[in-house]
Design a protein around this motif. Structure first.
Motif, PDB file in Angstrom:
ATOM      1  N   GLY A  24       0.604  -1.256   0.431  1.00  0.00           N
ATOM      2  CA  GLY A  24      -0.400   0.329   0.483  1.00  0.00           C
ATOM      3  C   GLY A  24       1.104   1.108   0.025  1.00  0.00           C
ATOM      4  O   GLY A  24       1.953   1.689   0.081  1.00  0.00           O
ATOM      5  N   TRP A  25       0.490   2.423  -0.185  1.00  0.00           N
ATOM      6  CA  TRP A  25       1.068   3.656  -0.042  1.00  0.00           C
ATOM      7  C   TRP A  25      -0.014   4.564   0.815  1.00  0.00           C
ATOM      8  O   TRP A  25      -1.045   4.134   1.126  1.00  0.00           O
ATOM      9  N   VAL A  33      -3.614   5.873   1.217  1.00  0.00           N
ATOM     10  CA  VAL A  33      -4.107   6.392  -0.078  1.00  0.00           C
ATOM     11  C   VAL A  33      -4.573   4.926  -0.664  1.00  0.00           C
ATOM     12  O   VAL A  33      -5.836   5.316  -1.520  1.00  0.00           O
ATOM     13  N   ALA A  34      -3.561   4.096  -0.794  1.00  0.00           N
ATOM     14  CA  ALA A  34      -4.091   2.649  -1.996  1.00  0.00           C
ATOM     15  C   ALA A  34      -3.676   1.583  -1.194  1.00  0.00           C
ATOM     16  O   ALA A  34      -2.309   1.872  -0.042  1.00  0.00           O
ATOM     17  N   THR A  35      -4.561   0.707  -0.946  1.00  0.00           N
ATOM     18  CA  THR A  35      -4.034  -0.821  -0.902  1.00  0.00           C
ATOM     19  C   THR A  35      -4.187  -1.687  -2.308  1.00  0.00           C
ATOM     20  O   THR A  35      -5.203  -1.212  -2.973  1.00  0.00           O
ATOM     21  N   ILE A  36      -3.592  -2.749  -1.889  1.00  0.00           N
ATOM     22  CA  ILE A  36      -3.184  -3.633  -3.138  1.00  0.00           C
ATOM     23  C   ILE A  36      -3.180  -4.532  -2.860  1.00  0.00           C
ATOM     24  O   ILE A  36      -1.949  -5.462  -2.367  1.00  0.00           O
ATOM     25  N   ASP A  37      -4.495  -6.660  -3.653  1.00  0.00           N
ATOM     26  CA  ASP A  37      -3.570  -8.063  -3.050  1.00  0.00           C
ATOM     27  C   ASP A  37      -4.526  -7.861  -4.293  1.00  0.00           C
ATOM     28  O   ASP A  37      -4.710  -7.410  -5.462  1.00  0.00           O
ATOM     29  N   SER A  66     -10.417  10.619  -0.943  1.00  0.00           N
ATOM     30  CA  SER A  66     -10.036  12.036  -1.303  1.00  0.00           C
ATOM     31  C   SER A  66      -9.158  11.921  -3.009  1.00  0.00           C
ATOM     32  O   SER A  66      -8.246  12.648  -3.448  1.00  0.00           O
ATOM     33  N   VAL A  67      -9.010  10.832  -2.849  1.00  0.00           N
ATOM     34  CA  VAL A  67      -7.419  10.426  -4.426  1.00  0.00           C
ATOM     35  C   VAL A  67      -8.504  10.170  -4.863  1.00  0.00           C
ATOM     36  O   VAL A  67      -7.701   9.421  -6.118  1.00  0.00           O
ATOM     37  N   LYS A  68      -9.497   8.614  -5.172  1.00  0.00           N
ATOM     38  CA  LYS A  68     -10.231   7.896  -5.939  1.00  0.00           C
ATOM     39  C   LYS A  68     -10.753   8.694  -7.349  1.00  0.00           C
ATOM     40  O   LYS A  68     -10.649  10.048  -7.490  1.00  0.00           O
ATOM     41  N   ASP A  69     -10.248   8.077  -8.799  1.00  0.00           N
ATOM     42  CA  ASP A  69     -10.092   8.687  -9.810  1.00  0.00           C
ATOM     43  C   ASP A  69      -9.369   9.553 -10.358  1.00  0.00           C
ATOM     44  O   ASP A  69      -8.880  10.429 -11.189  1.00  0.00           O
ATOM     45  N   ARG A  70      -8.313  10.247  -9.104  1.00  0.00           N
ATOM     46  CA  ARG A  70      -7.061  10.931  -9.704  1.00  0.00           C
ATOM     47  C   ARG A  70      -5.292  10.334  -9.309  1.00  0.00           C
ATOM     48  O   ARG A  70      -4.981  10.147 -10.201  1.00  0.00           O
ATOM     49  N   MET A 126      -0.001   9.181  -9.528  1.00  0.00           N
ATOM     50  CA  MET A 126      -1.072  10.540  -9.399  1.00  0.00           C
ATOM     51  C   MET A 126      -0.921  11.772 -10.430  1.00  0.00           C
ATOM     52  O   MET A 126       0.351  12.462 -10.756  1.00  0.00           O
ATOM     53  N   ASN A 127      -1.919  11.924 -10.409  1.00  0.00           N
ATOM     54  CA  ASN A 127      -2.798  12.995 -11.267  1.00  0.00           C
ATOM     55  C   ASN A 127      -3.857  13.608 -10.894  1.00  0.00           C
ATOM     56  O   ASN A 127      -4.733  13.548 -10.034  1.00  0.00           O
ATOM     57  N   SER A 128      -4.071  15.561 -11.540  1.00  0.00           N
ATOM     58  CA  SER A 128      -4.680  16.687 -11.372  1.00  0.00           C
ATOM     59  C   SER A 128      -4.466  16.151  -9.539  1.00  0.00           C
ATOM     60  O   SER A 128      -5.031  16.704  -8.988  1.00  0.00           O
TER      61      SER A 128
END
Length: 121
Positions: A34-35, A47-51, A60-64, A80-82
């Motif tokens: 994750g971040w 911010v984000a996790t992945i498995d 707060s960061v979804k779609d960006r 990370m965009n926008s």
């Protein structure tokens, strides 16, 4: 597991950055990566996790932001965009071997040193 982040820097509002995290050591049992980020004077924020089941993002960061993992290369990236000034923080890569993957820093046992992201207005 040792984690090393790269790719931080300064960008203008609306710009993009890509962070990378390289894992080394005993990565075989790593289940979740994750971040997280920590802005000055604030608590850690997931911010984000992945498995293997997918990716979870903070509202707060979804779609960006987009997290991606390459298990063969032992890397985890964060596109990370926008970006806006509220995204300014130190960003940390983290990992653990538990069978649950959530945006909770207390679950993560392995952490990188962090990389600074600064978004200027």
């Amino acid at each position: 597991v040792e984690l090393t982040e790269s790719g931080g820097g300064e960008v203008q509002t609306g710009g993009s950055l890509r962070l990378s995290c390289k894992a080394s050591g005993d990565t075989e049992a790593t289940y979740c990566m994750g971040w997280f980020r920590r802005a000055a004077g604030k608590e850690y924020e997931g911010v984000a996790t992945i498995d293997s089941h997918g990716t979870t993002y903070a509202d707060s960061v979804k779609d960006r932001f987009t997290a991606s993992r390459d298990k063969a290369a032992n890397t985890l990236d964060l596109q990370m965009n926008s970006l806006n000034v509220e995204d300014t923080a130190i960003y940390y890569c983290a990992a653990h071997d538990k069978a649950v993957c959530q945006l909770r820093e207390d679950l993560f046992s392995d952490w990188g040193q962090g990389t600074q992201v600064t978004v200027a207005s």
